[in-house]
Design an enzyme around this catalytic site. Structure first.
Site, PDB file in Angstrom:
ATOM      1  N   THR A 127      75.255  21.321  15.480  1.00  0.00           N
ATOM      2  CA  THR A 127      76.669  21.669  15.334  1.00  0.00           C
ATOM      3  C   THR A 127      77.475  20.519  14.749  1.00  0.00           C
ATOM      4  O   THR A 127      77.149  19.341  14.964  1.00  0.00           O
ATOM      5  CB  THR A 127      77.266  22.052  16.703  1.00  0.00           C
ATOM      6  OG1 THR A 127      78.685  22.197  16.591  1.00  0.00           O
ATOM      7  CG2 THR A 127      76.990  20.976  17.747  1.00  0.00           C
ATOM      8  N   TYR A 151      79.473  19.926  25.077  1.00  0.00           N
ATOM      9  CA  TYR A 151      78.727  20.764  24.134  1.00  0.00           C
ATOM     10  C   TYR A 151      78.189  19.928  22.978  1.00  0.00           C
ATOM     11  O   TYR A 151      76.988  19.940  22.685  1.00  0.00           O
ATOM     12  CB  TYR A 151      79.615  21.887  23.606  1.00  0.00           C
ATOM     13  CG  TYR A 151      79.006  22.618  22.423  1.00  0.00           C
ATOM     14  CD1 TYR A 151      77.830  23.346  22.572  1.00  0.00           C
ATOM     15  CD2 TYR A 151      79.605  22.575  21.170  1.00  0.00           C
ATOM     16  CE1 TYR A 151      77.263  24.009  21.499  1.00  0.00           C
ATOM     17  CE2 TYR A 151      79.046  23.239  20.084  1.00  0.00           C
ATOM     18  CZ  TYR A 151      77.879  23.947  20.254  1.00  0.00           C
ATOM     19  OH  TYR A 151      77.316  24.596  19.185  1.00  0.00           O
TER      20      TYR A 151
END
Length: 350
Positions: A127, A151
């Site tokens: 990501t 995250y």
């Protein structure tokens, strides 16, 4: 190195999280390219009907080592595409251990089993959140990685784990750092189906179709062309195609590993997106302006030169209008789908 189609295709591709949003599109891309596919998904957030019937499906968790090893050996798995994990940034802040468990520890278990079973290639769903709030609007793979939430950190730890494993074992990897994924399969075979999804285009489409009352815009005083945050939106089918090219890259040179951005190198603001959805849907969306959220950068755009130079991947759906049209079409189809509607997939024993 550029893939020239010379890789020998032996064995199957295991797609973890293949019943989810991005994973189900990757399954389509692999099948359309002629690869046999095994999907492993625990259906916590994925949907059984989202798995194309040409793929074989196993319901289970990537942390179930006995199950994973049986799949890897029985189906002579040649490579893994790993999508399984948790992806909601605000949730990662309030429940960080869930993210280190589902993203980091679970990947460690999967990687251990891959090494032990002799699976030589893994494509990892990473990501742009690994960059955090960068000092530049357009980031390349060498931009410092300073994630600002659990995250992003959970994914960055996995990238380090993959690098260490590739140095120690006969395995190579490609970590693809996604920017803002949106849209749906142009043929209407799958799309973003998760209730309460936080992706901006998904939210705007739901609002245009009357499933949300409004869209909140966080920050109107950024140093951008209209004061709202600018992001690089990549069509999910283009992203899925990038995974197939990454797989070929790994197979063509088993000694090399890669970390590459997946984006278009162009950005659109929140208001650009809202305007596009209104224009294409023909419906007005109620907008509520809110203060900035902590940690949100003014702009986050991919420098995609690396993936363009190392592979033959080229975007096919880079126009914002195409992304919005496909998202609208899918949302309309999703509303008409009967709960639990069968799609004829075949189940297999592990």
């Amino acid at each position: 190195m550029i893939f020239d189609g010379s890789s020998e295709r032996r064995g199957s591709i295991l797609v973890t999280g293949g019943a989810g949003y991005i994973g189900s599109h990757a399954v389509l891309a692999l099948l359309d390219a002629g690869w046999p596919v095994i999907v492993l998904d625990n259906l916590t957030t994925g949907f059984r009907w989202a798995v194309d019937p040409r793929a074989s499906f196993v319901e289970g968790d990537v942390t179930d080592s006995a199950l994973v090893r049986s799949i890897l050996t029985y189906h002579e798995v040649a490579a893994i595409m790993h999508f399984a994990g948790s992806v909601v940034v605000p949730e990662s802040v309030v429940d960080p251990l869930k993210y280190y468990g589902n993203n980091t520890a679970a990947t460690c278990s999967l990687l251990r089993n891959a090494v032990d079973c002799g699976v030589p290639h893994i494509v990892f769903s990473s990501t742009a959140a690994t960059y955090g709030s960068p000092d530049v609007a357009q980031v390349c793979e060498n931009t410092p990685t300073r994630p600002i939430n659990p995250y992003g950190r959970s994914k960055l730890v996995v990238e380090a784990m993959l690098a260490d494993a590739a140095a120690a074992y006969p395995i190579n990897y490609c970590a693809l750092r996604y920017f803002n994924v949106a849209g749906a399969d142009p043929a209407g075979r799958t799309g973003q189906s998760t209730a309460g999804a936080t992706h901006l285009i998904k939210v705007c489409v739901e609002a245009a179709l009357g499933r949300r009352e409004l869209v909140e815009v966080y920050g109107t005083d950024y140093d951008t062309h209209d004061g709202t945050g600018v992001r690089d939106y990549i069509h999910v089918s283009d992203l899925a195609d990038a995974h197939v090219h990454a797989l070929h890259l790994l197979m063509d040179d088993p000694e090399a590993s890669h970390t590459m951005n997946c984006g278009y190198g162009t950005g659109f603001s929140v208001l650009d997106v809202l305007d596009a959805v209104e224009r294409i849907s023909g419906r007005e969306i109620r907008r509520v302006m809110r203060p900035r959220r902590p940690g949100d950068p003014a702009a986050l755009i991919a420098d995609n030169n690396l993936i363009l130079s190392r592979t033959r991947w080229r975007p096919r759906h880079a126009r914002l209008g195409d992304i919005v049209r496909h998202a609208l079409a899918w949302e309309d189809q999703l509303a008409r789908r009967k709960p639990g509607q069968p799609v004829g997939q075949r189940e297999i024993a592990a």
